[in-house]
Design a protein around this motif. Sequence first.
Motif, PDB file in Angstrom:
ATOM      1  N   ALA B  72       0.958  -1.022   0.121  1.00  0.00           N
ATOM      2  CA  ALA B  72      -0.052   0.229   0.058  1.00  0.00           C
ATOM      3  C   ALA B  72       0.700   1.200  -0.013  1.00  0.00           C
ATOM      4  N   GLY B  73       2.343   1.134   0.715  1.00  0.00           N
ATOM      5  CA  GLY B  73       3.066   2.318   0.553  1.00  0.00           C
ATOM      6  C   GLY B  73       3.346   2.486  -0.846  1.00  0.00           C
ATOM      7  N   MET B  74       3.609   1.433  -1.463  1.00  0.00           N
ATOM      8  CA  MET B  74       4.041   1.361  -2.908  1.00  0.00           C
ATOM      9  C   MET B  74       2.938   2.296  -3.788  1.00  0.00           C
ATOM     10  N   GLU B  75       1.825   1.715  -3.561  1.00  0.00           N
ATOM     11  CA  GLU B  75       0.833   2.224  -4.031  1.00  0.00           C
ATOM     12  C   GLU B  75       0.520   3.674  -3.843  1.00  0.00           C
ATOM     13  N   ALA B  76       0.627   4.098  -2.820  1.00  0.00           N
ATOM     14  CA  ALA B  76       0.594   5.453  -2.282  1.00  0.00           C
ATOM     15  C   ALA B  76       1.595   6.342  -3.102  1.00  0.00           C
ATOM     16  N   CYS B  77       2.627   5.856  -3.124  1.00  0.00           N
ATOM     17  CA  CYS B  77       3.688   6.683  -3.951  1.00  0.00           C
ATOM     18  C   CYS B  77       3.192   6.789  -5.549  1.00  0.00           C
ATOM     19  N   PHE B  78       2.919   5.780  -5.988  1.00  0.00           N
ATOM     20  CA  PHE B  78       2.622   5.617  -7.367  1.00  0.00           C
ATOM     21  C   PHE B  78       1.209   6.617  -7.689  1.00  0.00           C
ATOM     22  N   VAL B  79       0.173   6.523  -6.964  1.00  0.00           N
ATOM     23  CA  VAL B  79      -1.154   7.166  -7.213  1.00  0.00           C
ATOM     24  C   VAL B  79      -1.195   8.728  -6.866  1.00  0.00           C
ATOM     25  N   ASN B  80      -0.302   8.863  -5.965  1.00  0.00           N
ATOM     26  CA  ASN B  80      -0.081  10.485  -5.387  1.00  0.00           C
ATOM     27  C   ASN B  80       0.545  11.252  -6.704  1.00  0.00           C
ATOM     28  N   LEU B  81       1.939  10.603  -7.187  1.00  0.00           N
ATOM     29  CA  LEU B  81       2.801  11.185  -8.060  1.00  0.00           C
ATOM     30  C   LEU B  81       2.313  11.163  -9.434  1.00  0.00           C
ATOM     31  N   ILE B  82       1.743  10.175  -9.888  1.00  0.00           N
ATOM     32  CA  ILE B  82       1.393   9.838 -11.350  1.00  0.00           C
ATOM     33  C   ILE B  82      -0.055  10.366 -11.646  1.00  0.00           C
ATOM     34  N   GLU B  83      -0.080  10.816 -12.941  1.00  0.00           N
ATOM     35  CA  GLU B  83      -1.324  11.322 -13.601  1.00  0.00           C
ATOM     36  C   GLU B  83      -1.626  10.594 -14.848  1.00  0.00           C
ATOM     37  N   PRO B  84      -2.894  10.390 -15.155  1.00  0.00           N
ATOM     38  CA  PRO B  84      -3.199   9.427 -16.200  1.00  0.00           C
ATOM     39  C   PRO B  84      -2.329  10.261 -17.515  1.00  0.00           C
ATOM     40  N   GLY B  85      -1.647   9.124 -18.245  1.00  0.00           N
ATOM     41  CA  GLY B  85      -1.135   9.651 -19.438  1.00  0.00           C
ATOM     42  C   GLY B  85       0.397   9.945 -19.179  1.00  0.00           C
ATOM     43  N   ASP B  86       0.808   9.837 -17.962  1.00  0.00           N
ATOM     44  CA  ASP B  86       2.034  10.201 -17.710  1.00  0.00           C
ATOM     45  C   ASP B  86       3.224   9.198 -18.300  1.00  0.00           C
ATOM     46  N   LYS B  87       4.360   9.467 -18.559  1.00  0.00           N
ATOM     47  CA  LYS B  87       5.273   8.376 -18.753  1.00  0.00           C
ATOM     48  C   LYS B  87       6.161   8.115 -17.831  1.00  0.00           C
ATOM     49  N   VAL B  88       6.542   6.805 -17.173  1.00  0.00           N
ATOM     50  CA  VAL B  88       7.237   6.347 -16.074  1.00  0.00           C
ATOM     51  C   VAL B  88       8.357   5.500 -16.574  1.00  0.00           C
ATOM     52  N   ILE B  89       9.434   5.696 -16.413  1.00  0.00           N
ATOM     53  CA  ILE B  89      10.523   4.466 -16.459  1.00  0.00           C
ATOM     54  C   ILE B  89      10.582   3.748 -15.380  1.00  0.00           C
ATOM     55  N   VAL B  90      10.365   2.433 -15.551  1.00  0.00           N
ATOM     56  CA  VAL B  90      10.242   1.371 -14.304  1.00  0.00           C
ATOM     57  C   VAL B  90      11.425   0.360 -14.419  1.00  0.00           C
ATOM     58  N   CYS B  91      12.288   0.416 -13.462  1.00  0.00           N
ATOM     59  CA  CYS B  91      13.323  -0.489 -13.701  1.00  0.00           C
ATOM     60  C   CYS B  91      13.226  -1.991 -13.053  1.00  0.00           C
ATOM     61  N   ARG B  92      13.214  -2.894 -13.936  1.00  0.00           N
ATOM     62  CA  ARG B  92      12.853  -4.178 -13.358  1.00  0.00           C
ATOM     63  C   ARG B  92      13.903  -5.303 -13.110  1.00  0.00           C
ATOM     64  N   ASN B  93      14.171  -5.830 -12.059  1.00  0.00           N
ATOM     65  CA  ASN B  93      15.364  -6.912 -11.798  1.00  0.00           C
ATOM     66  C   ASN B  93      14.759  -7.658 -10.894  1.00  0.00           C
ATOM     67  N   GLY B  94      13.346  -7.997 -10.894  1.00  0.00           N
ATOM     68  CA  GLY B  94      12.784  -9.092  -9.834  1.00  0.00           C
ATOM     69  C   GLY B  94      11.427  -8.581  -9.594  1.00  0.00           C
ATOM     70  N   VAL B  95      10.780  -9.176  -8.760  1.00  0.00           N
ATOM     71  CA  VAL B  95       9.551  -9.290  -8.634  1.00  0.00           C
ATOM     72  C   VAL B  95       8.835  -7.849  -8.295  1.00  0.00           C
ATOM     73  N   PHE B  96       9.442  -6.999  -7.647  1.00  0.00           N
ATOM     74  CA  PHE B  96       8.856  -5.890  -6.954  1.00  0.00           C
ATOM     75  C   PHE B  96       9.149  -4.479  -8.084  1.00  0.00           C
ATOM     76  N   GLY B  97       9.991  -4.889  -8.977  1.00  0.00           N
ATOM     77  CA  GLY B  97      10.060  -3.912 -10.256  1.00  0.00           C
ATOM     78  C   GLY B  97       8.539  -4.223 -11.170  1.00  0.00           C
ATOM     79  N   ASP B  98       8.147  -5.603 -11.187  1.00  0.00           N
ATOM     80  CA  ASP B  98       7.099  -5.776 -11.939  1.00  0.00           C
ATOM     81  C   ASP B  98       5.783  -5.420 -11.337  1.00  0.00           C
ATOM     82  N   ARG B  99       5.775  -5.501 -10.003  1.00  0.00           N
ATOM     83  CA  ARG B  99       4.646  -4.769  -9.385  1.00  0.00           C
ATOM     84  C   ARG B  99       4.603  -3.358  -9.554  1.00  0.00           C
ATOM     85  N   MET B 100       5.579  -2.495  -9.527  1.00  0.00           N
ATOM     86  CA  MET B 100       5.609  -1.119 -10.007  1.00  0.00           C
ATOM     87  C   MET B 100       4.997  -0.898 -11.137  1.00  0.00           C
TER      88      MET B 100
END
Lengths: 373, 373
Positions: B72-100
């Motif tokens: 939920a802390g993860m989701e709090a960061c994303f839903v507060n900082l991101i707006e629809p249509g934004d582009k986000v670079i997500v680094c994925r080197n394990g399970v939690f990058g994929d959850r991001m």
Amino acid sequence: MPIQSFLPPHRILMGPGPSDVSPQVLQALSRPIVGHLDPLFIGMMDEVKQLLKYAFQTENDFTIAVSAPGSAGMEACFVNLIEPGDKVIVCRNGVFGDRMRENVIRAGAEAIMVDDEWGSPVTPSKVKEAFEAHPDVKILAFVHAETSTGALSDAQALSRIAIDNNALTIVDAVTSLGGVPLKVDEWQLDAVYSGSQKCLSCVPGLSPVTFSSKAIEKIQSRKTPIQSWFLDQSLVLGYWSGEGKRSYHHTAPVNSLYALHESLLMLKQEGLANAWERHAEMHQKLKQGLEKLGFEFVVEEQSRLPQLNAVYIPEGVDDAKVRTTLLEEYNLEIGAGLGALAGKAWRIGLMGYAARNENVSLCLRALEETLQQ
Amino acid sequence: MPIQSFLPPHRILMGPGPSDVSPQVLQALSRPIVGHLDPLFIGMMDEVKQLLKYAFQTENDFTIAVSAPGSAGMEACFVNLIEPGDKVIVCRNGVFGDRMRENVIRAGAEAIMVDDEWGSPVTPSKVKEAFEAHPDVKILAFVHAETSTGALSDAQALSRIAIDNNALTIVDAVTSLGGVPLKVDEWQLDAVYSGSQKCLSCVPGLSPVTFSSKAIEKIQSRKTPIQSWFLDQSLVLGYWSGEGKRSYHHTAPVNSLYALHESLLMLKQEGLANAWERHAEMHQKLKQGLEKLGFEFVVEEQSRLPQLNAVYIPEGVDDAKVRTTLLEEYNLEIGAGLGALAGKAWRIGLMGYAARNENVSLCLRALEETLQQ
């Protein structure tokens, strides 16, 4: 001075929640932690499900505790059942109906409001009219027991209207569960959420929820993804499922679930009907005492919640000063008014373990002494 | 047989979390509950903020604990900082990058993936290239310490790239906080979330977060509402704010916050640098012992997390059987592999209170005995 360990006093909690937690539940809370995928813990989660089914009076398979407070349980119901563009009738007769509206809008749906006075129950005929005016409504949302006013609405009658209109129900049972009759299956409610810290007298932080098979079908036939990953109940189900392999979703709040298990066990051992009766009896005693002191209730007698007594603050009495005196000199917490009732009413809770004879006596005597000062 | 009180055994938790919780923290957890708006509790919340600032090495005003697990802390960061249509670079080197990535998509934004092998850290040059290919990216998201593999990425270097490209950072520090250096202000990280149940050795269910002033500005200048009411940090701020009147948002998990207060106090008393050193020392001892037993690490030495040791399961060894023996005969929990490493690796945690000499010795000896069977 450097920060020290926090050593709280022993308060008596007679506000709108959290309510008193029994020593037995606190003891369960502090038992040694085990892993959240430990077979013993998984067995305990299965028991929590069984005990929650009893408390909700349901056979719904999907009956679990959301790993977050009641507000998150509310949001779990809305974001799972609502799709963008849906129309939802929201009954508003206090703070929590308005919060439902916020949830509907943020999920991209349209909220059709049915308003009643603060302190009144939801009026079924108004809900019928709203369905007539909006035949394409898919969900009816209402608060069973309004924590901001102490009003009890007729969940069975409201559910009947929703069924007649092919709509599902989302029901806020945060303050009702364990305190007054709530019969999920008999009343055919679809998505019901509650809180651990009201009439269950567990610590705050968990939100029991139950979804009917119709609600599950609705989730499974969605055309759009659920906007919240954390609250996506189709994923959570894989975590709480008792069948064979359990899939990791998030780390369950292990110790809080120990406490919920214990508080639900206490409820089972007392018996639901006995718990409802105890709340009603304690309310009668409190009511008689409050009336002798000259208090007037916010809610009419027939819709009054025994576990949450909202009374008007007498003319000329300093709201904050009285509550501070009760807290500082008696270690007794009663609740302030919320929203439209802020500064106008107090909310005296008799929830779960707090609904005891000695608490009612203390509260009446302490109020009497404080008001005479 | 009717359901009984749940009496867990005393496990030793050396998996990927929850970690061992000290008796001192369990004792704090079970102290008498007070109201969530009680002035004494509000004072304690202010101390939790101060202690969290120390743990995160930040002066950020907005440093609190989300009332729900790390997901939920993860989701709090994303839903507060991101707006629809934004582009986000997500680094994925394990399970939690994929959850991001899931979080980005469900918030209506576009995820530009930068992939590295499971077990490798994030490669900064790949992130640079992604920014060159997508100059309109607003946020860079990465996991500091990957709980699924035990790899540590260079948060400072990644933050520098984001700053050079006028992007904000969202950083998963669930497993790093308290276990390895994490310097929010010095590294200029913008939104960082963690969990209570890893190197802080508190019970699970809380997610410490901190937002920089740039992150707060981004939230305040949003054009669209935050999709989650429960995780709307502009509302939560009014609840955690120490200045005068506190506005009700949700009911805080009072007792869990007692426990977090105590565990943060223990960290403060030990000193962050000493805690990092203790994790490093225990890791050295564990590493030497594991290598003697013939184990190979998943992660190269220079990127290895001391607090999470992922090792390949030796050829011919029955994964589940060994873990069951450790649990049932030694009360010792080690972690299974997750995602791509399921069935291939074990994860041995040395987190917080679990990072003690006696635990390492027991773990090595128990593994040796079990593998010889």
